[in-house]
Design a protein around this motif. Sequence first.
Motif, PDB file in Angstrom:
ATOM      1  N   GLN A 153     -36.243 -12.665  -5.468  1.00  0.00           N
ATOM      2  CA  GLN A 153     -35.427 -13.831  -5.663  1.00  0.00           C
ATOM      3  C   GLN A 153     -34.772 -14.340  -4.423  1.00  0.00           C
ATOM      4  O   GLN A 153     -35.096 -13.906  -3.253  1.00  0.00           O
ATOM      5  CB  GLN A 153     -34.123 -13.206  -6.362  1.00  0.00           C
TER       6      GLN A 153
ATOM      7  N   GLU B 237     -32.286 -11.591 -12.860  1.00  0.00           N
ATOM      8  CA  GLU B 237     -31.383 -12.745 -13.661  1.00  0.00           C
ATOM      9  C   GLU B 237     -29.753 -12.408 -13.079  1.00  0.00           C
ATOM     10  O   GLU B 237     -28.996 -13.422 -12.786  1.00  0.00           O
ATOM     11  CB  GLU B 237     -31.809 -12.857 -14.955  1.00  0.00           C
TER      12      GLU B 237
ATOM     13  N   GLU C  25     -27.530 -14.672 -11.313  1.00  0.00           N
ATOM     14  CA  GLU C  25     -25.898 -15.047 -12.110  1.00  0.00           C
ATOM     15  C   GLU C  25     -24.714 -14.990 -11.112  1.00  0.00           C
ATOM     16  O   GLU C  25     -23.769 -15.650 -11.154  1.00  0.00           O
ATOM     17  CB  GLU C  25     -25.726 -14.483 -13.502  1.00  0.00           C
TER      18      GLU C  25
ATOM     19  N   LYS D 140     -37.558 -19.633 -12.968  1.00  0.00           N
ATOM     20  CA  LYS D 140     -35.856 -19.665 -12.810  1.00  0.00           C
ATOM     21  C   LYS D 140     -35.551 -20.934 -13.792  1.00  0.00           C
ATOM     22  O   LYS D 140     -34.428 -21.556 -13.751  1.00  0.00           O
ATOM     23  CB  LYS D 140     -35.296 -19.760 -11.525  1.00  0.00           C
TER      24      LYS D 140
ATOM     25  N   MET E 149     -32.552 -20.550 -15.794  1.00  0.00           N
ATOM     26  CA  MET E 149     -31.343 -20.284 -14.951  1.00  0.00           C
ATOM     27  C   MET E 149     -30.666 -21.428 -14.648  1.00  0.00           C
ATOM     28  O   MET E 149     -29.545 -21.557 -14.282  1.00  0.00           O
ATOM     29  CB  MET E 149     -31.684 -19.435 -13.569  1.00  0.00           C
TER      30      MET E 149
END
Length: 505
Positions: free
Chosen positions: A370, A430, A434, A453, A456
């Motif tokens: 990420q 995720e 967040e 993503k 997202m």
Amino acid sequence: EAQVGPTVRLCISTSSGYTPPVQHTTPVVVPDSVIAELRTIVGAENVLSHGHELLVYECDAYTLEKHLPGVVVLPRTTAEVAAVVKLAAQHELPVIPRGAGTSLSGTVLASTGGVMIALTRMNQILSVDFANRRALVEAGVVNAHVTAAVKSRGLFYAPDPSSQPACTIGGNVGTNSGGPHTLKYGVTTNHVLGCEVVLPDGEVVWLGTTPEGGEDVAGYDLRGAFIGSEGMFGIATRVLVRLVRAPQAFKTLLGIFESVDDASQTVSDIISAGIVPGALEMMDQMITQAVEAAYHFGFPTDAGAVLIVELDGLAAGLEEQAARVQEICRRNKSREVRVAKDDAERAEIWKCRKRAFGAIGRLSPNFLTQDGVVPRSKLPEIMRFIRATSEKHGLRIPNVFHAGDGNIHPLILYDERDPTQVTRAVQAGEEILEKCVALGGSVTGEHGIGVEKADMMARQFTPDDLDAMKLLRRVFDPTQRCNPHKMFPGAKRCADFAPRKQIAA
């Protein structure tokens, strides 16, 4: 209707609503007749269409999702790219631009097949304008090769992703890549003056500063809009990059800390003191152990975190800055601060840092990376959250990241042979993103959105924000065939996580 670029026209409805195109549920078939025409355009040796040839192009460095393109074309000129794109437009086929495939979010995934245009054979540095400190390069030029070509004249190309020895300038433009030295020098958009683009209908336009022109450009900043568009606006074929004067001197320090919290506080204190290092990078214990096992630099494997601080600029005053950084480290309970004794040791430190992802193979068969962003002051909080997430999902998560600008890189370790681990890895990623948004940050700092993503985006942006982005895309690509099924919520399909069927050779 408004004029955009040389001949691109902007036609936006006054309605705020937006209806996305119907998503394909089966791969798009590229007809044999089209493949034959592609061979005529670029030569048979530059067209790949057999299953075993296409396997190389089924994914990028985001390996969780894999799809084969219908055909891969390797053009050598802008004219060939334009001809290929025009042919695809005539047959309403998707086109997917691709560089070296080092992107980490599925940006170049052929989600429903189509025509993949790989630009790696367009790899020439066409000209260098030393007087104006800029170079004209083809999109397939490797990032590190630009600096190598101008180093003898005291210049360099500043954006330096960790994949710098392999990634291409065109790919960097697609995702607005950064790197360890982003803190001081900025990202790709700060170092690209203009670019040649093949639009989705095959028209060739130039956005921004031309190779022969001055830097001031009238009208909308279409260059800025294009950079970071992840191949959804068109295909960059030539790029005019800015070159920067190399620093006179460097001081590279390695701070060793018992905890990530202490190292994170040091980052904030260095910036608060008015010191802007060229780079501020952090590695936690797990990643440090993997790097040391792989490269044997001498990193302490029992430390909670190590902090790489690189100061650069004029030699005068650099010693004083280094002394201030060492004092800040000691104030935050560092147990040791090492200073690279020469250029060779400095290079070794950076080699280890930039190869950190490669060292993960010693820890796990697969990892999910990420690249969320948080304010620097929130680094301790997000690191505590990552530790809690690791415990919650029963997955190890080492961390290596650009601490100076709050761009984190948690590496979620999993085994793709275990479906439950895959599910937990995705959920963990995720949840971390967040949390980044909740802390006032972003879901990406440099890797882009891609397919990974896409959903997202709705956590960070309002529906009106997303509608505006989609409308801008339609200015460049009204039929939305250029790198489809990326970036926007709902672009992913339920089949995205399905295993790839066996392809006959």
